[in-house]
Design an enzyme around this catalytic site. Structure first.
Site, PDB file in Angstrom:
ATOM      1  N   ASP A  96      55.467  -2.793   5.425  1.00 27.45           N
ATOM      2  CA  ASP A  96      54.145  -2.514   5.987  1.00 27.45           C
ATOM      3  C   ASP A  96      54.240  -1.182   6.720  1.00 27.45           C
ATOM      4  OD1 ASP A  96      51.628  -4.625   6.982  1.00 27.45           O
ATOM      5  OD2 ASP A  96      51.804  -2.626   7.872  1.00 27.45           O
TER       6      ASP A  96
ATOM      7  N   LEU B 295      50.567   6.318  -0.319  1.00 21.97           N
ATOM      8  CA  LEU B 295      49.187   5.988  -0.684  1.00 21.97           C
ATOM      9  C   LEU B 295      48.635   4.850   0.173  1.00 21.97           C
ATOM     10  CD1 LEU B 295      49.516   5.914  -4.600  1.00 21.97           C
ATOM     11  CD2 LEU B 295      49.184   7.889  -3.126  1.00 21.97           C
TER      12      LEU B 295
ATOM     13  N   SER C  28      42.451  13.240   2.258  1.00 14.73           N
ATOM     14  CA  SER C  28      41.120  12.877   1.756  1.00 14.73           C
ATOM     15  C   SER C  28      40.084  13.942   2.032  1.00 14.73           C
ATOM     16  CB  SER C  28      40.698  11.575   2.447  1.00 14.73           C
ATOM     17  OG  SER C  28      39.320  11.354   2.285  1.00 14.73           O
TER      18      SER C  28
ATOM     19  N   GLU D 130      37.365  13.269   3.057  1.00 15.60           N
ATOM     20  CA  GLU D 130      36.697  12.845   4.289  1.00 15.60           C
ATOM     21  C   GLU D 130      37.076  13.746   5.467  1.00 15.60           C
ATOM     22  OE1 GLU D 130      34.530  10.056   5.325  1.00 15.60           O
ATOM     23  OE2 GLU D 130      34.022  10.437   3.251  1.00 15.60           O
TER      24      GLU D 130
ATOM     25  N   TYR E 174      38.503   6.544  10.238  1.00 12.16           N
ATOM     26  CA  TYR E 174      39.357   6.743   9.060  1.00 12.16           C
ATOM     27  C   TYR E 174      39.707   8.220   8.903  1.00 12.16           C
ATOM     28  CZ  TYR E 174      40.441   7.422   4.073  1.00 12.16           C
ATOM     29  OH  TYR E 174      41.018   7.824   2.889  1.00 12.16           O
TER      30      TYR E 174
ATOM     31  N   LYS F  83      43.251  10.195   9.074  1.00  9.83           N
ATOM     32  CA  LYS F  83      43.739  11.037   7.968  1.00  9.83           C
ATOM     33  C   LYS F  83      44.019  12.457   8.451  1.00  9.83           C
ATOM     34  CE  LYS F  83      43.910   8.450   4.173  1.00  9.83           C
ATOM     35  NZ  LYS F  83      45.140   8.227   3.397  1.00  9.83           N
TER      36      LYS F  83
HETATM   37  P1  NAP Z   1      43.055   1.159  -1.975  1.00  4.95           P
HETATM   38  O1  NAP Z   1      42.714   0.680  -3.342  1.00  4.95           O
HETATM   39  O2  NAP Z   1      42.266   0.683  -0.802  1.00  4.95           O
HETATM   40  O3  NAP Z   1      44.599   0.819  -1.738  1.00  4.95           O
HETATM   41  C1  NAP Z   1      45.183   0.902  -0.466  1.00  4.95           C
HETATM   42  C2  NAP Z   1      46.614   0.422  -0.561  1.00  4.95           C
HETATM   43  O4  NAP Z   1      47.203   0.478   0.754  1.00  4.95           O
HETATM   44  C3  NAP Z   1      46.747  -1.049  -1.021  1.00  4.95           C
HETATM   45  O5  NAP Z   1      47.893  -1.162  -1.814  1.00  4.95           O
HETATM   46  C4  NAP Z   1      46.939  -1.776   0.298  1.00  4.95           C
HETATM   47  O6  NAP Z   1      47.632  -2.997   0.159  1.00  4.95           O
HETATM   48  C5  NAP Z   1      47.810  -0.762   1.028  1.00  4.95           C
HETATM   49  N1  NAP Z   1      47.850  -1.004   2.466  1.00  4.95           N
HETATM   50  C6  NAP Z   1      46.824  -1.285   3.297  1.00  4.95           C
HETATM   51  N2  NAP Z   1      47.274  -1.481   4.548  1.00  4.95           N
HETATM   52  C7  NAP Z   1      48.618  -1.330   4.502  1.00  4.95           C
HETATM   53  C8  NAP Z   1      49.655  -1.450   5.459  1.00  4.95           C
HETATM   54  N3  NAP Z   1      49.408  -1.785   6.720  1.00  4.95           N
HETATM   55  N4  NAP Z   1      50.934  -1.220   5.051  1.00  4.95           N
HETATM   56  C9  NAP Z   1      51.204  -0.910   3.758  1.00  4.95           C
HETATM   57  N5  NAP Z   1      50.263  -0.805   2.802  1.00  4.95           N
HETATM   58  C10 NAP Z   1      48.984  -1.016   3.172  1.00  4.95           C
HETATM   59  O7  NAP Z   1      43.033   2.756  -1.915  1.00  4.95           O
HETATM   60  P2  NAP Z   1      43.065   3.817  -3.107  1.00  4.95           P
HETATM   61  O8  NAP Z   1      41.663   4.112  -3.510  1.00  4.95           O
HETATM   62  O9  NAP Z   1      44.077   3.419  -4.109  1.00  4.95           O
HETATM   63  O10 NAP Z   1      43.565   5.110  -2.321  1.00  4.95           O
HETATM   64  C11 NAP Z   1      44.949   5.390  -2.167  1.00  4.95           C
HETATM   65  C12 NAP Z   1      45.137   6.326  -0.988  1.00  4.95           C
HETATM   66  O11 NAP Z   1      44.391   7.518  -1.197  1.00  4.95           O
HETATM   67  C13 NAP Z   1      44.652   5.781   0.352  1.00  4.95           C
HETATM   68  O12 NAP Z   1      45.502   6.298   1.343  1.00  4.95           O
HETATM   69  C14 NAP Z   1      43.269   6.378   0.515  1.00  4.95           C
HETATM   70  O13 NAP Z   1      42.929   6.465   1.873  1.00  4.95           O
HETATM   71  C15 NAP Z   1      43.481   7.728  -0.123  1.00  4.95           C
HETATM   72  N6  NAP Z   1      42.313   8.367  -0.740  1.00  4.95           N
HETATM   73  C16 NAP Z   1      41.571   7.690  -1.655  1.00  4.95           C
HETATM   74  C17 NAP Z   1      40.508   8.305  -2.280  1.00  4.95           C
HETATM   75  C18 NAP Z   1      39.676   7.605  -3.311  1.00  4.95           C
HETATM   76  O14 NAP Z   1      38.586   8.119  -3.611  1.00  4.95           O
HETATM   77  N7  NAP Z   1      40.148   6.525  -3.908  1.00  4.95           N
HETATM   78  C19 NAP Z   1      40.212   9.655  -1.969  1.00  4.95           C
HETATM   79  C20 NAP Z   1      41.016  10.323  -1.031  1.00  4.95           C
HETATM   80  C21 NAP Z   1      42.079   9.674  -0.439  1.00  4.95           C
HETATM   81  P3  NAP Z   1      46.842  -4.390  -0.161  1.00  4.95           P
HETATM   82  O15 NAP Z   1      46.636  -4.374  -1.656  1.00  4.95           O
HETATM   83  O16 NAP Z   1      47.798  -5.411   0.297  1.00  4.95           O
HETATM   84  O17 NAP Z   1      45.549  -4.362   0.604  1.00  4.95           O
HETATM   85  O1  G4F Z   2      32.257   4.355  -1.775  1.00  3.78           O
HETATM   86  P1  G4F Z   2      32.306   4.673  -0.334  1.00  3.78           P
HETATM   87  O2  G4F Z   2      32.577   3.557   0.596  1.00  3.78           O
HETATM   88  O3  G4F Z   2      33.370   5.847  -0.200  1.00  3.78           O
HETATM   89  P2  G4F Z   2      33.639   6.964   0.924  1.00  3.78           P
HETATM   90  O4  G4F Z   2      33.098   6.567   2.229  1.00  3.78           O
HETATM   91  O5  G4F Z   2      33.192   8.268   0.362  1.00  3.78           O
HETATM   92  O6  G4F Z   2      35.230   6.916   1.024  1.00  3.78           O
HETATM   93  C1  G4F Z   2      36.034   6.872  -0.155  1.00  3.78           C
HETATM   94  O7  G4F Z   2      36.322   8.194  -0.555  1.00  3.78           O
HETATM   95  C2  G4F Z   2      37.101   8.956   0.390  1.00  3.78           C
HETATM   96  C3  G4F Z   2      37.293  10.351  -0.210  1.00  3.78           C
HETATM   97  O8  G4F Z   2      36.241  11.185   0.207  1.00  3.78           O
HETATM   98  C4  G4F Z   2      38.422   8.250   0.605  1.00  3.78           C
HETATM   99  F1  G4F Z   2      39.182   8.976   1.456  1.00  3.78           F
HETATM  100  C5  G4F Z   2      38.173   6.858   1.154  1.00  3.78           C
HETATM  101  O9  G4F Z   2      39.425   6.183   1.277  1.00  3.78           O
HETATM  102  C6  G4F Z   2      37.295   6.082   0.171  1.00  3.78           C
HETATM  103  O10 G4F Z   2      38.022   5.894  -1.014  1.00  3.78           O
HETATM  104  O11 G4F Z   2      30.924   5.350   0.109  1.00  3.78           O
HETATM  105  C7  G4F Z   2      30.388   6.460  -0.562  1.00  3.78           C
HETATM  106  C8  G4F Z   2      28.983   6.716  -0.059  1.00  3.78           C
HETATM  107  C9  G4F Z   2      28.867   6.780   1.466  1.00  3.78           C
HETATM  108  O12 G4F Z   2      28.067   7.862   1.826  1.00  3.78           O
HETATM  109  C10 G4F Z   2      28.159   5.486   1.857  1.00  3.78           C
HETATM  110  O13 G4F Z   2      27.348   5.582   3.024  1.00  3.78           O
HETATM  111  O14 G4F Z   2      28.143   5.627  -0.462  1.00  3.78           O
HETATM  112  C11 G4F Z   2      27.308   5.270   0.625  1.00  3.78           C
HETATM  113  N1  G4F Z   2      26.878   3.870   0.433  1.00  3.78           N
HETATM  114  C12 G4F Z   2      25.592   3.461   0.263  1.00  3.78           C
HETATM  115  N2  G4F Z   2      25.534   2.123   0.162  1.00  3.78           N
HETATM  116  C13 G4F Z   2      27.669   2.784   0.433  1.00  3.78           C
HETATM  117  C14 G4F Z   2      26.825   1.682   0.256  1.00  3.78           C
HETATM  118  N3  G4F Z   2      29.003   2.651   0.549  1.00  3.78           N
HETATM  119  C15 G4F Z   2      29.528   1.390   0.469  1.00  3.78           C
HETATM  120  N4  G4F Z   2      30.868   1.241   0.539  1.00  3.78           N
HETATM  121  N5  G4F Z   2      28.724   0.285   0.307  1.00  3.78           N
HETATM  122  C16 G4F Z   2      27.365   0.368   0.201  1.00  3.78           C
HETATM  123  O15 G4F Z   2      26.674  -0.640   0.070  1.00  3.78           O
END
Ligand code: NAP
Ligand code: G4F
Length: 337
Positions: free
Chosen positions: A66, A88, A138, A140, A161, A165
Site C-alpha cells: 500500500d 500509478l 495529471s 489536473e 487531488y 499530485k
Molecule cells: P484507477 O483506475 O483509479 O487506478 C488506481 C490504482 O491505484 C488502483 O490499482 C488502486 O487499487 C490503486 N490504489 C489506490 N489507493 C492505493 C493505495 N493506498 N496504495 C496502493 N495502491 C492504491 O486510476 P487510473 O485511471 O488507472 O490512473 C492511474 C494513475 O494515473 C493514477 O495515479 C491517476 O491519478 C493518474 N492519472 C490518470 C488519468 C486518467 O485520465 N486515467 C490522467 C492523469 C493521471 P484498487 O484497485 O485496489 O483500488
Molecule cells: O471523469 P471525471 O471524474 O474526470 P476528471 O475529474 O477530469 O479526472 C480524471 O482525469 C484526470 C486527468 O485530468 C485524472 F488525473 C484523474 O485521476 C481522473 O482520471 O470528470 C470529468 C468532468 C468533470 O468536469 C466533472 O465535473 O466531468 C464532469 N462530470 C459531470 N457529471 C462528472 C459527472 N464527473 C463524474 N465523475 N460524474 C458525473 O456524474
C-alpha cells in the site's frame, strides 16, 4: 539468453496498470505489481493476463502493499530490484478527493515520496540497479490555467487531488535534481477505455447508455455538462509512459490528443452511437456530482512528446466513444445498432 528487464507497478489493478502490464509483458519484461488487500476481489482488470499464453507465473507477480506503508514499499524494492518503477497508484477520483482530502494527500501525494525515498535509499545502500521512476502526473495540475497546456504552463490545482499530485510532481523533479534519480513526470490528460472506472464521467455515460438501451434504467444523472476535457485512449498513453523511461535523459512530458470536447458532446455522441435519439429525454441534472471548484477546459499541447518521444495519440474522440459504447452494449447483451 538476454536478462529480462524487471518492472514494478503500483496501481496495477487500475485501468492504466492493467494496460501497462500487457504492454510490458509483450516487450519481454518480468512484471511485478503491488495490490491492496481487499475483502472482495480487486483484480478483475488483470485476471485475464494469467490465462494469457504469453504470461505465466514466472513473468507476472503480485505482491501485497500500500502506498501508505513505506516499510513494505521499501522491502519490495529491495527484494525485487526493478529496473523501472511505474507509480500509478492513487486515490484518483477528483470529486471524491473533496470528501477525503487527507487520505488523498497521504496516498496520492506522500505515496510518491515514499517510493522515491525507497529508491534513493536503495541506491545509497549499494543497490546495483539504477532504478528509473515514472510518476503518473495529471493535467489536473493545470486546473484553471487556460488551454492549451504544455510543460511550461503554470499549475493552478483546483482540488485536493490536484494539490496532492502537485506535491508528487515537484517531489519527482526534486529527487531527479537533488539525487540524480532517473525520474519522469508523465502529465497525462484524461484517458479512457472499456476498463475505465465506472464512476468517471465517460464510463458512467457509456454504461448508462447501455443500461438504458437494455431497458434496465430510465435515467442517467450527471453534473456539469459544460466542462471540457482532452480525452484519449488509455493503452496508447501507457506506451508514452514506457517511452519516457527509455530516453537518454529523464524529463517531464504532456500527453494528450490536442482536442477538447464537452461532457455534453460525450453524452450526445454516446447516445447516438447506441442508436438512441433524443438524449435529453434520459439525462437529468444532479447537483451531487458538482465539485466545489471545477476545472473547465483542458487541451494538451503535445509538441514535446511528438518531437522527443515520437508519440502521437491515434484514437480520437468519436472512435473512443464508439469503442466504449460498443463494449458496454455487448456487456449488457444489446446488439449494436
Ligand atoms: P484507477 O483506475 O483509479 O487506478 C488506481 C490504482 O491505484 C488502483 O490499482 C488502486 O487499487 C490503486 N490504489 C489506490 N489507493 C492505493 C493505495 N493506498 N496504495 C496502493 N495502491 C492504491 O486510476 P487510473 O485511471 O488507472 O490512473 C492511474 C494513475 O494515473 C493514477 O495515479 C491517476 O491519478 C493518474 N492519472 C490518470 C488519468 C486518467 O485520465 N486515467 C490522467 C492523469 C493521471 P484498487 O484497485 O485496489 O483500488
Ligand atoms: O471523469 P471525471 O471524474 O474526470 P476528471 O475529474 O477530469 O479526472 C480524471 O482525469 C484526470 C486527468 O485530468 C485524472 F488525473 C484523474 O485521476 C481522473 O482520471 O470528470 C470529468 C468532468 C468533470 O468536469 C466533472 O465535473 O466531468 C464532469 N462530470 C459531470 N457529471 C462528472 C459527472 N464527473 C463524474 N465523475 N460524474 C458525473 O456524474
Amino acid at each position: 539468453m538476454a536478462v529480462k528487464k524487471k518492472a514494478l507497478i503500483s496501481g496495477v489493478t487500475g485501468q492504466d496498470g492493467s494496460f501497462l502490464v500487457e504492454l510490458l509483458l509483450k516487450k519481454g519484461y518480468e512484471v511485478h505489481g503491488i495490490i491492496r488487500r481487499a475483502s472482495t476481489f480487486n483484480t478483475s482488470r488483470i485476471d485475464h493476463i494469467f490465462q494469457d499464453l504469453h504470461a505465466d507465473k514466472k513473468t507476472f507477480h503480485l505482491h501485497y502493499g500500500d502506498l501508505s506503508d513505506a516499510n513494505t514499499i521499501r522491502k519490495l524494492i529491495q527484494k525485487i530490484e526493478p529496473d523501472e518503477i511505474y507509480n500509478l497508484g492513487a486515490q484518483s477520483h477528483v470529486r471524491v478527493s473533496f470528501d477525503i482530502p487527507e487520505y488523498t494527500a497521504n496516498v496520492t501525494g506522500l505515496g510518491t515520496l515514499r517510493v522515491l525515498e525507497a529508491i534513493k535509499d536503495y541506491g545509497e545502500s549499494g543497490g546495483k540497479k539504477k532504478i528509473k521512476f515514472y510518476q503518473a502526473s495529471s493535467s489536473e495540475l493545470f486546473g484553471s490555467t487556460p488551454p492549451p497546456q504544455n510543460e511550461l504552463s503554470p499549475f493552478h490545482p483546483r482540488s485536493p487531488y490536484a494539490c496532492a499530485k502537485a506535491f508528487a510532481y515537484y517531489t519527482t523533479v526534486n529527487y531527479r535534481e537533488a539525487y540524480g534519480i532517473f525520474a519522469c513526470n508523465g502529465i497525462l490528460f484524461n484517458h479512457e477505455s472499456e476498463r475505465r472506472g465506472e464512476t468517471f464521467v465517460t464510463r458512467k455515460i457509456t454504461l448508462g447508455v447501455a443500461r438504458i438501451a437494455a431497458g434496465l434504467d430510465k435515467k442517467l444523472y450527471l453534473g456539469n455538462l459544460d466542462a471540457r476535457r482532452d480525452w484519449g485512449y488509455a493503452p496508447e498513453y501507457m506506451e508514452a509512459a514506457w517511452l519516457m523511461l527509455q530516453q537518454a535523459k529523464p524529463s517531464d512530458y504532456v500527453i494528450g490528443t490536442g482536442e477538447s470536447h464537452s461532457v455534453k458532446d460525450f453524452v450526445v455522441t454516446a447516445f447516438a452511437a447506441a442508436g438512441i435519439d433524443n438524449w435529453k429525454k434520459y439525462v437529468e441534472f444532479d447537483k451531487r456530482y458538482l465539485r466545489p471548484t471545477e476545472v473547465n477546459d483542458l487541451v494538451a499541447d503535445t509538441r514535446k512528446a511528438a518531437k522527443v518521444l515520437k508519440w502521437k495519440a491515434k484514437t480520437k474522440f468519436a472512435e473512443l466513444v464508439k469503442i466504449m459504447v460498443a463494449h458496454d452494449l455487448k456487456k449488457h447483451g444489446v446488439e449494436k445498432p
